[in-house]
Write an enzyme that holds these catalytic residues in place. Structure first.
Site, PDB file in Angstrom:
ATOM      1  CB  CYS B 155       6.650   4.561   5.277  1.00  0.00           C
ATOM      2  SG  CYS B 155       7.077   3.302   4.072  1.00  0.00           S
ATOM      3  CE1 TYR B 156      11.952  -0.030   4.603  1.00  0.00           C
ATOM      4  CE2 TYR B 156      10.001   0.109   2.247  1.00  0.00           C
ATOM      5  CZ  TYR B 156      10.847  -0.553   4.061  1.00  0.00           C
ATOM      6  OH  TYR B 156      10.278  -1.535   3.790  1.00  0.00           O
TER       7      TYR B 156
END
EC number: 1.2.1.38
Lengths: 347, 347, 347, 347
Positions: B155-156
């Site tokens: 996600c990051y």
């Protein structure tokens, strides 16, 4: 036991509310006068029903901002007005013999030209500006006893200065390239209704705001740190708005002056600086706003990270923006001005 | 019209839920099999009552992770298991003839030694690791059509790579000294009960977490950007946890290579890179997670700031961590793998 | 000035935390002993970093639940254990000469058979059950001075009883058909990790919970109101969980005994009952949990509504579930037991 | 495949936003015109940055409320204006040949005298009031195909009517003494800035609001249920405000007509009534707003409780106030009016 009679000018914002709340708990303070510049003078219990049953009718009803009347019943005024409004009252309050703890920005920047650039309006009270003590208690405690005018620091500058000063003072970090990534609860944005601050807009939301690099508190932080460093400072401050009422967390990125500095040395800088400070907690673990909200504490920790050639120092500092960042520090300053126990009413 | 039959292995986490939700809306996808490694096979509607009335009984009841049975009814498997568990199933799923979109970290790092250092366990499927396509769709779209194994990005790393790559590719920012200050909603931390993730601990809370400089996604970001830069990269990534369910905001600090770069040139880099991208919105205003949650968009903007001698580039990138940061991008990848319209089911 | 030495058994839950917080602010209380039944005795500052800098090392480290050792250093024990665990310690604590304020449910229901039905376990300390004082301070103040064992009321029963008793006592409402629609913050559900209490499950959520009509607090409310009415009572209590940490609001539906009753008469019942109560605020406006959280207040108001033939009385009562509903009322009770000012440490 | 060209008048509120969002996902709807009565015509993407990249420039810029121009490009208008404003436009929109789905309250109450009492203003469009179809789809589906004017129900009345009608229709509950305890997210209160709706006032807050027994939706509920019962109804509706953006939960207290009714019979009433309804989910477990937000579902369950002589029926009904309670139901109505699949664009 010394008792201090206190008045609040501008009590209808969040800072005003917390000043009242804290003064009512203070063992040596008496709240004698609430003053509003509204045409229709409010009963503060209608603004903040939290206060029902804690104030007498006489205490609760706001009265006009009349310096002489205030001076009859109070020793000190907490001024919780917007900037510009504040400096229009300070001379008269001082003339009436009152001590003033100003929670606006009007007396924070010592340089009137800088004030004008930052606040886009000329300073109108140069005489008192020169005498104001910048009330970051931990750094300027010596100047406070007996002070007539205290400029209470901004919320962001309090955490920033306390998070950086010990490292700068020891020259373990460089003055250049400092980045402060800050996040604040919405009470920091005031109590005036606006679409952006509505619940349905801020709930489940997070983002930076304002002109990046242009927040007024950046100059205030640079002033304080410049004094510590003995040289003009320039840094980058980027604020974000959190979906919480209260609390500030600043994540501060710095560069060590020596690549071989150790994390222990960084901790030592904080521990030495704050060993005797009642309101600064140097922590091993990472601070969280949840652990400081409702208190006058600033929680600080530090990390050294990054590969050998690119070492970074990261400082984390958390505080309650309306307590240590505003009302609590104002009372801490009052305590020192009147030579009470610095922690009275704040623990 | 092509139809894709899909299965999900590990549907009981937040990523699994959003995969189901998105696949049920997808005009060309069919959800045929939910597979769980739990002893007691759950009905997914009991885990997520949101799904009541949207799944048939047959669809809703999880079945064992049996590759051959899955291959009978599905063309592609979304693997939403923890790392290590994922690589124990991938070879068998591939052998059964299924395409696999793996949402764990197991096939994201191409270097098995790096994987071992970062995930503290040797990689156990080197053969397939070599063939996996890193599914950051915007950067690796060309490798996706027909791919058998896609490593869906973290996600990051998704927001970070999309927020930095265009600037690095044009060499308008330096490779050194990059700082990514990130904040995520708590679904990013998974669905396993723990004290730290309880409502009463996370509500009104905000803080950094983990070992600073040691988050596993940092290596993944460095890998992607290193490929863009054509050189190994090293940067600092600092994650924080927000009191929201969903959403990531990354505030990225970079140094321009030329002091005389203009903000227009920075915007141009983004606009050129993303002109034809359906899911990257280059914005003038500052992004907010509120504007991307529930969508597959990444919102990006850029600012140039700081005094003449200390210019800084600041990029802001926002996404929904469970959509573009997980389930949405997985479906975007499926669309490209099967040569459907890339936006099918995601707009 | 009388000083009371206090100990807390079971300080690692939310009630324990607030007991510590309140006792540290109390001008006449000293916190001398934290006792835990965990095998590994915790430092309370690691459980609640909020307490850093407020406790000495000696205060902070939990010790075993050893009644004699506790009796050496404390006058009173706050027992914040789960029910059943509580009654296993009470006899020994009392035997050691300690006064006990029990925050569990074990001594709240005077009828041991009812206890067994409601808590599905026989009562094991009938001797002390008979002597326990039910510490709803406003109603049973007279029995408290010098009491050895106080059963601190449940969170919901506190607001319910205070919201209904004045109307029942005057017979202005019927005993039959009372409905209490209640909503509580999640700290009321305890601190044990569970999926249902995770942030990502409770944020943006709202619903009733449990067996409708079967909440254990229903019996406790019926007991208290039955005493007021002089007759057995039966009512319906329906709890809901709010996405907030703290606060209870109860909306209570009743039927007037006389169709021609006026709203003024209803207010009069409350004002007469609570004229001298420091912690009950009879309000004109509708209460909100925001106005009571962090305080020991219960806010109450009443409305008369409905068409002529179907008049309804609606009472609204709000409190902080961990303060007036638990830790605050426990300290209020301690104050009365030791004949201190009832409000000491609570204003 | 039939295509419906749609316009929205008043798109800048939360209902308008969700209408746009849903229409953009609708496979058979086209959004051709946004009309605003603001002097400065807004670009809807500046009001709601969520919509960036989803609307063309032409779609995004609001235009004047000009019925003839709208009629050139649209078949149906969604009217999302405040009451009173709505009825000032309806005649002209109908005259221009447009179908109108009005989301205000102006055409919901069939009795113009009642409208005047409740909304404190005479009704100004009696002609069309007589012809409006009350668009509670599940109850009035038969009247919708081809309707020119649909009065979309209020948010609270939708959940209330669907939660009570099946029981009333079977006469298993009494018409008298019904109490609806309702709680709504703040989007239900509109988008106009006010102190009460600020984040720092609503976060961590919960309370009832308005004049108890005087909410305008009470009359609307009574009208619908009166039609079901075949007799005038009178009930009590008490709304509360939740610290969430979206979602309504209603906890409804009723009295059974027969003391020997069983819970199974109550469930049967719901299951029979809603067996074929795509958007009503009769659940065994207690509904939670978390499970319906973002959907057009109403979740309903029922409980029988209380001692023998005081049996109570409790219904729980949950919906998303801006979807099933506003924009979603409006589109459901459009689908039926134009004889599309009722669920088109809503699943």
């Amino acid at each position: 036991m010394t008792r201090v009679r206190t008045a609040i000018v501008g009590p209808t914002g969040y800072t005003g509310f917390h000043l009242i709340d804290l003064l009512l708990r203070h063992p040596q303070a008496e709240l004698t006068y609430l003053a509003s510049h509204r045409d229709e003078l409010p009963d503060i219990r209608e603004e903040f029903p939290q206060l029902l049953g804690r104030l007498t009718d006489e205490q609760a009803v706001c009265r006009p901002i009349d310096p002489d009347t205030i001076a009859d019943v109070a020793d000190v005024v907490f001024l919780a007005l917007p900037h510009r409004a504040a400096m229009s009252y300070v001379p008269r309050l001082l003339d009436a013999g009152l001590r003033v703890i100003d929670l606006s920005a009007d007396y924070r920047l010592a340089d009137a030209d800088l004030y004008e650039r930052v606040y886009e309006h000329p300073h109108e009270d140069l005489a008192n500006l020169a005498d104001a003590v910048y009330g970051l208690t931990e750094l300027y405690r010596d100047q406070l006893p007996g002070a007539m005018l205290v400029a209470n620091p901004g919320c962001y500058p309090t955490a920033a200065a306390l998070g950086i000063a010990p490292l700068l003072a020891r020259s373990v970090v460089q003055r250049e390239g400092i980045v402060i990534n800050a996040a604040s609860g919405v009470t920091g944005a005031g109590r005036k209704p606006s679409l952006a601050l509505m619940f349905a807009e801020q709930n489940d939301a997070f983002g930076a705001y304002g002109k990046i690099g242009g927040h007024r508190h950046q100059s205030e932080i640079e002033q304080t740190l410049g004094r510590v460093a003995g040289q003009a400072m320039s840094l980058l401050f980027v604020p974000h708005l959190l979906p919480v009422d209260r609390g500030i967390l600043e994540t501060i990125y710095l560069t060590p002056t020596q690549q071989d500095v150790t994390e222990e040395e960084l901790f030592e800088a904080f521990e030495d600086a704050y060993a005797d400070e009642p309101f600064v907690r140097v922590r091993e673990n990472l601070p969280n706003i949840k652990h400081v909200v409702g208190t006058n504490f600033v929680d600080v920790t530090v990390r050294l990270t990054g590969p050998a050639e690119q070492r970074r120092v990261v400082v984390f500092a958390a505080e309650d923006n309306v307590i240590k960042g505003a009302a609590g520090q104002a009372i801490q300053n009052m305590n020192v001005v009147f030579e009470l126990d610095e922690t009275a009413g704040l623990m």
